[in-house]
Design an enzyme around this catalytic site. Structure first.
Site, PDB file in Angstrom:
ATOM      1  N   CYS A  73      15.170  42.875 -19.672  1.00 56.34           N
ATOM      2  CA  CYS A  73      14.237  43.000 -18.663  1.00 56.34           C
ATOM      3  C   CYS A  73      13.850  44.148 -17.545  1.00 56.34           C
ATOM      4  O   CYS A  73      14.226  44.905 -18.356  1.00 56.34           O
ATOM      5  CB  CYS A  73      13.912  41.238 -18.448  1.00 56.34           C
ATOM      6  N   HIS A 108      14.504  38.190 -22.975  1.00 58.67           N
ATOM      7  CA  HIS A 108      16.464  37.382 -21.933  1.00 58.67           C
ATOM      8  C   HIS A 108      17.574  36.739 -23.350  1.00 58.67           C
ATOM      9  O   HIS A 108      17.496  35.472 -22.998  1.00 58.67           O
ATOM     10  CB  HIS A 108      15.434  36.706 -20.865  1.00 58.67           C
ATOM     11  N   GLU A 130      20.109  35.788 -21.747  1.00 59.88           N
ATOM     12  CA  GLU A 130      20.984  34.912 -21.475  1.00 59.88           C
ATOM     13  C   GLU A 130      20.289  32.898 -21.915  1.00 59.88           C
ATOM     14  O   GLU A 130      21.350  32.638 -21.811  1.00 59.88           O
ATOM     15  CB  GLU A 130      21.113  34.635 -20.080  1.00 59.88           C
TER      16      GLU A 130
HETATM   17  N1  GLN Z   1       8.825  43.094 -13.510  1.00 54.76           N
HETATM   18  C1  GLN Z   1       9.132  43.167 -14.494  1.00 54.76           C
HETATM   19  C2  GLN Z   1       8.119  42.413 -15.321  1.00 54.76           C
HETATM   20  O1  GLN Z   1       6.683  41.660 -15.133  1.00 54.76           O
HETATM   21  C3  GLN Z   1      10.453  42.960 -15.804  1.00 54.76           C
HETATM   22  C4  GLN Z   1      10.683  41.291 -15.176  1.00 54.76           C
HETATM   23  C5  GLN Z   1      11.107  40.583 -15.342  1.00 54.76           C
HETATM   24  O2  GLN Z   1      12.941  41.455 -15.157  1.00 54.76           O
HETATM   25  N2  GLN Z   1      11.557  39.032 -16.172  1.00 54.76           N
HETATM   26  O3  GLN Z   1       7.963  43.533 -16.861  1.00 54.76           O
END
Ligand code: GLN
Length: 536
Positions: free
Chosen positions: A382, A508, A510
């Site tokens: 992310c 994600h 994970e």
């Molecule tokens: N802050 C970034 C976004 O909103 C990444 C978010 C995250 O890592 N979950 O796109």
């Protein structure tokens, strides 16, 4: 057959109620029952999505895009249950629903009160999950500690439910602590007696006590707890400290907790052992053949719970590779130009997890550069993918003013930016790109090699996206866009040509890793780190 288990906690917080509930789920599943869980959280936020990880720990995301308590993560890791937005009930959500109904006129003519309206709404939420999921046993974990003002409506709701269901249909399990006083050389039962007393004052008698303890409980102590807490002797269960959370189901099994629950719920099922779990998970976790060092470069490093699923998924990757993953947690704010080598030189793999806001970003970018230049396996997740693209734009493409518009609204080269649909978003609660979305993999990629299939689905929680205007210049310099959301034309995974293992994803992974089925990307990342280590 709808049966319920209500799990409460007493004496202190952080007793591992969530892991206890997940372990109970595991035991029941092993006996051939289907289960699900509901976590009740007494805070006024509608969901934990707007809280800082420092406040709440990780926000766990379900397939249907709910931002939930991290205990649901334990539950999905320990069992086969798939949880939904209904699986986490917060005080905020309950009041929100009740007040919405009141404004609509649903209670016309009535005074709306905590009892019965709030408690009825809690009961409705609990029954809905049991009904919709059609499982044999629904486990309901009440957050907080008995005696807190905030959790009273939840406790009253489960008291009423227990009464309505009657014997053999619901039971109360209370997780408590037997502190060991070193100077006296004694294990103390009084705090447990008091917390059971608090429960009984509000009409709840626990059926089973799960006693967290450093030392074994003697027969005399068990008798004493049983007598003063008004529970059966065999219902005083020793929940001894274990080295790893995945041992908890084994320790409960040894105490025959599953037999006890089945007996109390009047369910007949053949006895089954946990041999598979023991062989596949616990044995490998405790006696690995190899070890490897992975540096996690994050910004909420000080809090153990902030990257819970990441740390667990790394452990799972280790289990499948027969290796212990030694995680070195590094605060990205410490990574200055001069110090980055000092912090990262021992790394066999570098992982950058998700996050929000610009604090610590430059350190993360330096960590990516270090991994790229030194050919250390790199896994960006992310925000980790987003900083990888910023690093590449700056240091490989040689562009000026490269940033995400999250950190610099007027960046000259916004390689990460908001989609049109996100620009008009005003409310920050539950308005990110959330939950499961499909992704198509390029067949020649490391990612395809890991998943062994072309079409995958992964969970998301973010607002910003890779800006497709930069696809061409990035490709020219060696970035490959190997995972795409075809419908929306969004970049999901990037890889780097000529690097042994450089994979970064917008989703994600994970959240879908399990101890007995590591996520393929975590498995292969740990595999690549082991390779790196042996080549040193
Ligand atoms: N802050 C970034 C976004 O909103 C990444 C978010 C995250 O890592 N979950 O796109």
């Amino acid at each position: 057959m709808e049966k319920f288990i209500f799990v409460t906690g007493g004496v202190v917080s952080s007793l591992g109620k969530g892991i206890a509930a997940a372990s109970i789920g595991k035991l029941l599943e092993t006996r051939g029952l289907t289960t699900t869980i509901i976590k009740c959280d007494p805070y006024l936020n509608v969901d934990p999505g707007t809280m800082s990880p420092f406040q709440h720990g990780e926000v766990y995301v379900t397939d249907d895009g709910a931002e939930t308590d991290l205990d649901l993560g334990h539950y999905e890791r320990f069992t086969n249950a798939r949880l939904t937005k209904d699986s986490n009930i917060t005080t905020g959500k309950v009041y929100y629903n009740v007040i919405t109904k009141e404004r609509r006129g649903d209670y016309l003519g009535k005074t709306v009160q905590i009892i019965p309206h709030i408690t009825d709404e809690i009961k409705r939420g609990i029954k809905k999950v049991a009904h919709d999921s059609e499982v044999d046993v629904t486990i309901v974990e009440i957050g907080g500690t008995v005696g807190d003002i905030e959790s009273l409506p939840f406790l009253e709701a489960i008291r009423q439910l227990r009464w309505e269901m009657g014997e053999h249909h619901a039971l109360n399990i209370h997780v408590t602590l037997l502190p060991y006083i070193k100077s006296a050389g004694e294990q103390k039962t009084k705090p447990t007696q008091h917390s059971v007393g608090r429960l009984r004052e509000i009409g709840i008698t626990p059926d089973i006590l799960l006693c967290r303890t450093e030392k074994p409980i003697s027969k005399e102590q068990r008798d004493k707890i049983a007598l003063f807490c008004n529970v059966d002797r065999e219902a005083v269960i020793e929940a001894a400290d274990v080295k790893h959370i995945y041992e908890v189901p084994l320790s409960f099994k040894k105490e025959r907790l599953d037999d006890l629950i089945l007996h109390k719920l009047n369910i007949k099922k053949e006895d089954k052992d946990l041999e598979k779990w023991k062989e596949l998970v616990v044995k490998r976790l405790k006696n690995p053949e190899k070890e490897v060092q992975v540096c996690v470069v994050g910004k909420y490093i000080a809090l153990q719970d902030a990257y819970k699923s990441i740390y667990e998924a790394l452990a799972h990757g280790g289990i499948e590779n027969n290796a212990r993953v030694n995680i070195v947690k590094i605060d990205s704010e410490d990574l200055e130009k001069e110090t980055v080598g000092k912090y990262l030189s021992g790394a066999d793999g570098i992982l950058i997890p998700g996050g929000f806001g610009d604090r610590g970003i430059e350190g993360k970018i330096r960590a990516v550069q270090y991994a790229r230049e030194n050919k250390i396996p790199f896994f960006g997740i992310c925000l980790g993918m987003q900083v990888a693209t910023i690093e590449f734009g700056r240091n490989v493409c040689g562009l000026k003013g490269v940033n995400s518009t999250e950190f610099d609204k007027d960046a000259k080269n916004p390689v990460i930016a908001l989609l049109e649909e996100q620009k008009s978003v005003k409310n920050l609660g539950a308005s990110m790109r959330l939950g499961a979305f499909p992704c198509k993999l390029a067949k020649h990629s490391l990612s395809f090699k890991a998943y062994k299939k072309e079409n995958i689905s992964e969970r998301h929680r973010h607002r910003y996206e890779f800006n497709n205007d930069y696809k061409m210049p990035f490709e020219k310099k060696g970035i490959e866009f190997v995972g795409l959301n075809v419908d929306k034309g969004l970049v999901e995974i990037i890889e780097l040509k000529g690097h042994p293992w450089f994979v970064a994803c917008q989703f994600h992974p994970e959240f879908k890793s399990k101890p007995d089925a590591a996520h393929p990307l975590f498995r292969d990342f740990v595999g690549a780190a082991l390779k790196k280590k042996s080549s040193k």
